[in-house]
Write an enzyme that holds these catalytic residues in place. Sequence first.
Site, PDB file in Angstrom:
ATOM      1  N   ASP A   1       0.775  -1.097   0.096  1.00  0.00           N
ATOM      2  CA  ASP A   1      -0.031   0.006  -0.074  1.00  0.00           C
ATOM      3  C   ASP A   1       0.838   1.080   0.003  1.00  0.00           C
ATOM      4  O   ASP A   1       0.540   2.341  -0.115  1.00  0.00           O
ATOM      5  CB  ASP A   1      -0.948  -0.081   1.102  1.00  0.00           C
ATOM      6  CG  ASP A   1      -0.530   0.073   2.551  1.00  0.00           C
ATOM      7  OD1 ASP A   1       1.022  -0.164   2.520  1.00  0.00           O
ATOM      8  OD2 ASP A   1      -0.968   0.155   3.510  1.00  0.00           O
ATOM      9  N   SER A   2       2.214   1.100  -0.117  1.00  0.00           N
ATOM     10  CA  SER A   2       3.161   2.211  -0.280  1.00  0.00           C
ATOM     11  C   SER A   2       2.779   2.641  -1.632  1.00  0.00           C
ATOM     12  O   SER A   2       3.363   3.805  -2.019  1.00  0.00           O
ATOM     13  CB  SER A   2       4.603   1.823  -0.207  1.00  0.00           C
ATOM     14  OG  SER A   2       4.960   0.305  -0.887  1.00  0.00           O
TER      15      SER A   2
ATOM     16  N   ASP B   1      -1.294  -6.365  -0.331  1.00  0.00           N
ATOM     17  CA  ASP B   1      -1.249  -5.653   1.023  1.00  0.00           C
ATOM     18  C   ASP B   1      -2.532  -5.045   1.363  1.00  0.00           C
ATOM     19  O   ASP B   1      -3.072  -4.500   0.550  1.00  0.00           O
ATOM     20  CB  ASP B   1      -0.247  -4.519   0.645  1.00  0.00           C
ATOM     21  CG  ASP B   1       0.254  -4.087   2.184  1.00  0.00           C
ATOM     22  OD1 ASP B   1      -0.040  -4.669   3.061  1.00  0.00           O
ATOM     23  OD2 ASP B   1       1.075  -3.103   2.130  1.00  0.00           O
TER      24      ASP B   1
ATOM     25  N   LYS C   1      -1.043  -9.460   3.037  1.00  0.00           N
ATOM     26  CA  LYS C   1      -0.122  -9.088   4.330  1.00  0.00           C
ATOM     27  C   LYS C   1      -1.345  -8.033   4.936  1.00  0.00           C
ATOM     28  O   LYS C   1      -2.109  -7.415   4.258  1.00  0.00           O
ATOM     29  CB  LYS C   1       1.021  -8.387   3.954  1.00  0.00           C
ATOM     30  CG  LYS C   1       1.605  -7.641   4.927  1.00  0.00           C
ATOM     31  CD  LYS C   1       2.893  -7.162   4.627  1.00  0.00           C
ATOM     32  CE  LYS C   1       3.114  -5.790   3.915  1.00  0.00           C
ATOM     33  NZ  LYS C   1       2.390  -4.722   4.825  1.00  0.00           N
TER      34      LYS C   1
ATOM     35  N   GLU D   1      -1.389  -5.412   8.636  1.00  0.00           N
ATOM     36  CA  GLU D   1      -0.625  -4.823   9.663  1.00  0.00           C
ATOM     37  C   GLU D   1      -0.957  -5.176  11.129  1.00  0.00           C
ATOM     38  O   GLU D   1      -2.248  -5.163  11.214  1.00  0.00           O
ATOM     39  CB  GLU D   1      -0.402  -3.151   9.608  1.00  0.00           C
ATOM     40  CG  GLU D   1       0.239  -3.062   8.264  1.00  0.00           C
ATOM     41  CD  GLU D   1       0.426  -1.339   8.139  1.00  0.00           C
ATOM     42  OE1 GLU D   1       0.116  -0.735   9.052  1.00  0.00           O
ATOM     43  OE2 GLU D   1       1.144  -0.997   7.046  1.00  0.00           O
TER      44      GLU D   1
ATOM     45  N   GLU E   1       9.271  -3.781  10.533  1.00  0.00           N
ATOM     46  CA  GLU E   1       9.860  -2.445  10.048  1.00  0.00           C
ATOM     47  C   GLU E   1      10.459  -1.844  11.157  1.00  0.00           C
ATOM     48  O   GLU E   1       9.749  -1.533  12.125  1.00  0.00           O
ATOM     49  CB  GLU E   1       8.417  -2.109   9.210  1.00  0.00           C
ATOM     50  CG  GLU E   1       8.870  -0.568   8.662  1.00  0.00           C
ATOM     51  CD  GLU E   1       7.794  -0.318   7.633  1.00  0.00           C
ATOM     52  OE1 GLU E   1       6.803  -1.016   7.203  1.00  0.00           O
ATOM     53  OE2 GLU E   1       8.058   1.088   7.285  1.00  0.00           O
TER      54      GLU E   1
HETATM   55  O1  KIV Z   1       3.766  -1.032   1.738  1.00  0.00           O
HETATM   56  C1  KIV Z   1       4.532  -1.690   1.714  1.00  0.00           C
HETATM   57  O2  KIV Z   1       5.537  -1.247   0.639  1.00  0.00           O
HETATM   58  C2  KIV Z   1       4.903  -2.356   2.690  1.00  0.00           C
HETATM   59  C3  KIV Z   1       6.647  -2.708   3.095  1.00  0.00           C
HETATM   60  C4  KIV Z   1       7.256  -1.263   3.362  1.00  0.00           C
HETATM   61  C5  KIV Z   1       6.765  -3.596   3.723  1.00  0.00           C
HETATM   62  O3  KIV Z   1       4.309  -2.592   3.700  1.00  0.00           O
END
Ligand code: KIV
EC number: 2.1.2.11
Length: 276
Positions: free
Chosen positions: A45-46, A84, A114, A116, A183
């Site tokens: 989600d970056s 994510d 993934k 959090e 992280e």
């Molecule tokens: O969204 C992302 O890129 C991440 C990584 C930094 C692990 O969660």
Amino acid sequence: MARVTVSVLKDKKKRKEKISMLTAYDYSLAGMVDEAGIDMILVGDSLGNVVLGYDNTLAVTMDDMIHHSKTVVRASKNAMVVGDMPFLSYHISKKEAVRNAGRFVQEAGCQAVKLEGGSERVDTVKAILDAQIPVMGHIGLTPQSVHQFGGFKVQGKDLETAKKLVEDARALDQAGVYCIVLECVPSELARRVTEEISVPTIGIGAGPYCDGQVLVINDMLGMFKGFIPKFVRKFANLEPLIMEALKSYKAEVEAGTFPAEEHCFTIKEEVLDRLY
Ligand code: KIV
């Protein structure tokens, strides 16, 4: 070659072979990451920061993530593709979490998701696992909690938060996640967690002792002009090269030297003569 699976990653930890993961969001770069033999591609989600231009990841939606995940899956053959889960896609209820995790698998073709959070997410993790979807954990500096943390800060530096990190890692491991992203945590704490849990740890700003590493692709290729964290190494510096190419293009278009003869298509004289 078949895609990397959960058991391939677990075996790598047993054999002490390091695991590589990078983010990708589009067809061109995801194809290159896959061809380079990277084990996992995270459609992170970056995306919100490096592709969509937001200040943080909170505005990213499920539809944004599905759109980009589909592209990454189409571009790759060998890497495990991890979707994510964005902010609010797994917080409201277990039912919504399973439905959204299922979209990553059913609509986008991802092999895992993934999310959090630590102990507080155990029930959600179990519900998604119950739908046969592998889950990657993510603890330490979890960017979706930026307002709760009061900024992007290293986590686990004092006894209380270090203990919480270890407890969260244990809880996720017991819940059945197949690996955990750590992280922005001190290297020695990441080492303890890595030695303690059964599944691989994937570090970002968590030092060299994790079982694997992940970076945001735009950061490590030097393509992002925004804030670059201390833990990033630029394995290339593409931004100046791209700027140079863009400026040459503009200059050549303006000078009339592009396109040149080799970029043009021809037509027979007789066709032109009969045109009008
Ligand atoms: O969204 C992302 O890129 C991440 C990584 C930094 C692990 O969660």
